[in-house]
Enzyme design. Structure first.
Site, short mmCIF file in Angstrom:
data_model
loop_
_atom_site.label_atom_id
_atom_site.label_comp_id
_atom_site.label_asym_id
_atom_site.label_seq_id
_atom_site.Cartn_x
_atom_site.Cartn_y
_atom_site.Cartn_z
N PHE A 165 5.20 -4.50 -2.16
CA PHE A 165 5.36 -3.63 -3.32
C PHE A 165 6.19 -4.30 -4.42
O PHE A 165 7.07 -3.70 -5.02
CB PHE A 165 5.98 -2.29 -2.92
CG PHE A 165 5.41 -1.72 -1.65
CD1 PHE A 165 4.03 -1.58 -1.49
CD2 PHE A 165 6.23 -1.36 -0.60
CE1 PHE A 165 3.50 -1.07 -0.31
CE2 PHE A 165 5.72 -0.86 0.58
CZ PHE A 165 4.35 -0.71 0.73
N HIS A 166 5.84 -5.56 -4.71
CA HIS A 166 6.50 -6.34 -5.76
C HIS A 166 5.49 -6.86 -6.77
O HIS A 166 5.45 -8.06 -7.05
CB HIS A 166 7.27 -7.51 -5.15
CG HIS A 166 8.32 -7.14 -4.17
ND1 HIS A 166 8.77 -8.02 -3.19
CD2 HIS A 166 9.03 -6.00 -4.00
CE1 HIS A 166 9.71 -7.42 -2.46
NE2 HIS A 166 9.88 -6.20 -2.94
N PRO A 167 4.65 -6.02 -7.36
CA PRO A 167 3.64 -6.53 -8.30
C PRO A 167 4.30 -7.09 -9.56
O PRO A 167 5.32 -6.58 -10.04
CB PRO A 167 2.78 -5.30 -8.61
CG PRO A 167 3.70 -4.14 -8.37
CD PRO A 167 4.58 -4.55 -7.23
#
Length: 535
Positions: A469-471
């Site tokens: 969840f690090h776009p």
């Protein structure tokens, strides 16, 4: 018609920083727009409440990727914060800046002013580190950075086992030595989540020159003669226009900022024509260069004293809840992970390309959306590739702003990423089988002892791998034809429009992305102030 000097779209990690810093000047009239609601609830403020936020209908966009051929056609869940504070209001609270080489690489790509020495002052400016300040840490900033209130014995043993294998110990993963193993810090203040909103905006919400509006869904940015003039929003079911006298600043995040640019006519020309959107600027890089950290979870059954699973489940969880209410301490006051080890997947890497995170507890995501602590004592270690070779894209599903975009992250599309992740699993096993932490292990649960060969590990990744969840990277900064913004974060080809959030990263940073995103907000505010348009 409302008019403001600066309109900021998105009250997330960067947007809240911008709102605070731009409104520091009493001569600036600033509007902060947020699609989601206020985020002032018990579980938002409680660090352990991140589990409650993971599928929350109000505070989470609850996105999904497209089916991914490389991952057995799975549609991966992709949470994103929706509300004041954005993802900083629902994340795991880990505070990792990234490696100094990340920022030097950004500068090398043609972005002067973004080297490590350039950005370090902005990191320090935003921090109030409970350890005090030094040449690396800040101590007078708005954002509270703290150590875990409980340092579990298993975490100490994990660090010792990693050190036995030659991984250097470090007392500060954001200090002089990034590539090593040590306890992580978190954005937690006196036992409560310190989101970007709580740190930056809530203390100055009373300012007469700062307006914060929630429940405002921006439909598009308005242009005249290639200049951003304002925004069209839906607020309270009504469509209205808000004008910007100086600039419009897009801080909607790496998933939503490119969507809004395309809805406004800035993006790949053929793609916009396909959806009947009038073209303002042919910008082929908008929505491209999508990067994220592909994540793999490993777990180990362990001796009872080696895990705090039982302390936060069953009847014991009520005791922990009471303890937290009375003292703001205990296990409910902890971030998502305790320890990180930054290691190389192969010797020829210039610096660590894997992050291994350890926690002395485990949980399971159930299909019904419930996140439950596992009933047996267990420890977990996860790994992800820090600088992936593969990248994906974000495109429009339709011209309707209320429809989520098409997310295609292309995980495991590059052989180097696959090799690195396999080495990451082997590295976790090596640490967990080394004393003293090995004495706590009863058996490996995931991937399990039956998974040994490269082929079996790849099969496990395809079935169970996930996003960290690090776009980032979808409106990248640079000078090449795919660059969307310049080094001052101005959208190339138009005027009075900037993007200030994780989407401008040319390459995702080596670690959790919340801290560098807030730094981008700090530096972006400085750039805007320096470039202020004379009225």
């Amino acid at each position: 018609m409302d008019t403001y000097d600066y309109i900021i779209i998105g009250a997330g990690s960067a947007g809240c920083v911008l709102a605070r810093r731009l409104s520091d000047n009493p001569g600036h009239k600033v509007l902060l727009l947020e699609a989601g609601p206020p985020a002032d609830t018990f579980w938002v403020h409680t660090p352990a409440g991140m589990a409650k936020m993971f599928f929350h209908e109000q505070f989470n966009w609850n996105y999904h990727t497209e089916p991914m051929p490389r991952l057995r056609q799975r549609r991966m869940y992709w949470p994103r914060g929706r509300g004041l504070g954005g993802s900083s209001a629902i994340n795991g609270l880990v505070y990792i800046r990234g490696h100094r080489n990340d920022f030097d690489h950004w500068a090398h790509l043609g972005n002067p002013g973004w080297s490590y020495e350039d950005v370090l002052p902005y990191f320090k400016k935003m921090e109030h580190n409970e350890r005090g300040g030094d040449s690396y840490r800040g101590e007078n900033g708005p954002l509270w950075i703290s150590d875990p209130v409980v340092r579990h014995p298993s975490s100490y043993d994990f660090i010792e086992s990693a050190a036995q294998l030659g991984i250097p110990r470090t007392d500060d993963l954001n200090g002089a030595l990034h590539d090593g193993v040590g306890f992580m810090q978190h954005n937690i203040r006196k036992g409560r989540r310190h989101s970007a909103y709580m740190a930056y905006v809530e203390p100055v919400r009373h300012r007469r020159n700062l307006s914060v509006r929630t429940g405002c869904q921006v439909q598009r940015i308005l242009f005249e003669n290639q200049q951003a003039q304002g925004v069209e929003v839906i607020e309270g079911g009504q469509r209205r226009v808000v004008k910007a006298a100086r600039e419009v600043i897009l801080s909607a995040g790496a998933l939503n900022s490119p969507q809004l640019l395309m809805l406004s006519g800035i993006g790949p020309a053929a793609h916009l024509r396909q959806h009947g959107i009038p073209l303002v600027l042919d910008a082929p890089g908008v929505g491209q260069n999508l990067q994220d950290h592909f994540y793999l979870h490993c777990s180990y059954r362990c001796t009872p004293g080696s895990s705090y699973n039982r302390e936060i489940s069953g009847m014991r969880k009520y005791w922990q809840g009471l303890r937290y209410l009375v003292t703001r301490g205990g296990y409910l006051a902890l971030g998502s992970s305790q320890v990180a080890a930054f290691v190389k997947s192969r010797p020829e890497e210039a610096y660590a390309d894997l992050q291994i995170s350890f926690r002395p507890m485990t949980f399971t995501y159930h299909p019904n959306g419930v996140i439950a602590v596992d009933p047996v004592p267990s420890m977990a270690a996860s790994v992800y590739r820090l600088r992936p070779k593969g990248s994906g894209s974000i495109t429009l599903r339709s011209a309707d702003p209320m429809q989520a975009p098409v997310f295609t992250p292309n995980f495991l599309s590059d052989p180097e990423d696959i090799h690195a992740m396999i080495q990451g699993i082997r590295r976790i096993r090596e640490i967990m089988s080394t004393g003293p932490v090995a004495a706590r292990v009863i058996g490996e649960h995931l991937p399990g002892p039956g998974v040994q060969t490269d082929e079996q590990m790849l099969d496990f990744m395809e079935k169970h791998g996930n996003s960290a969840f690090h776009p980032a990277g979808t409106c990248k900064m640079g000078r090449d034809p795919m660059a969307v913004v310049d080094e001052r974060l101005r959208v190339r080809g138009v005027e009075r429009l900037r993007v200030v959030d994780a989407s401008i990263m040319p390459m995702v940073t080596s670690g959790n992305t919340n801290a560098p995103t807030m730094m981008i907000g700090e530096k972006g505010a400085d750039l805007i102030a320096q470039d202020a348009i004379a009225l």
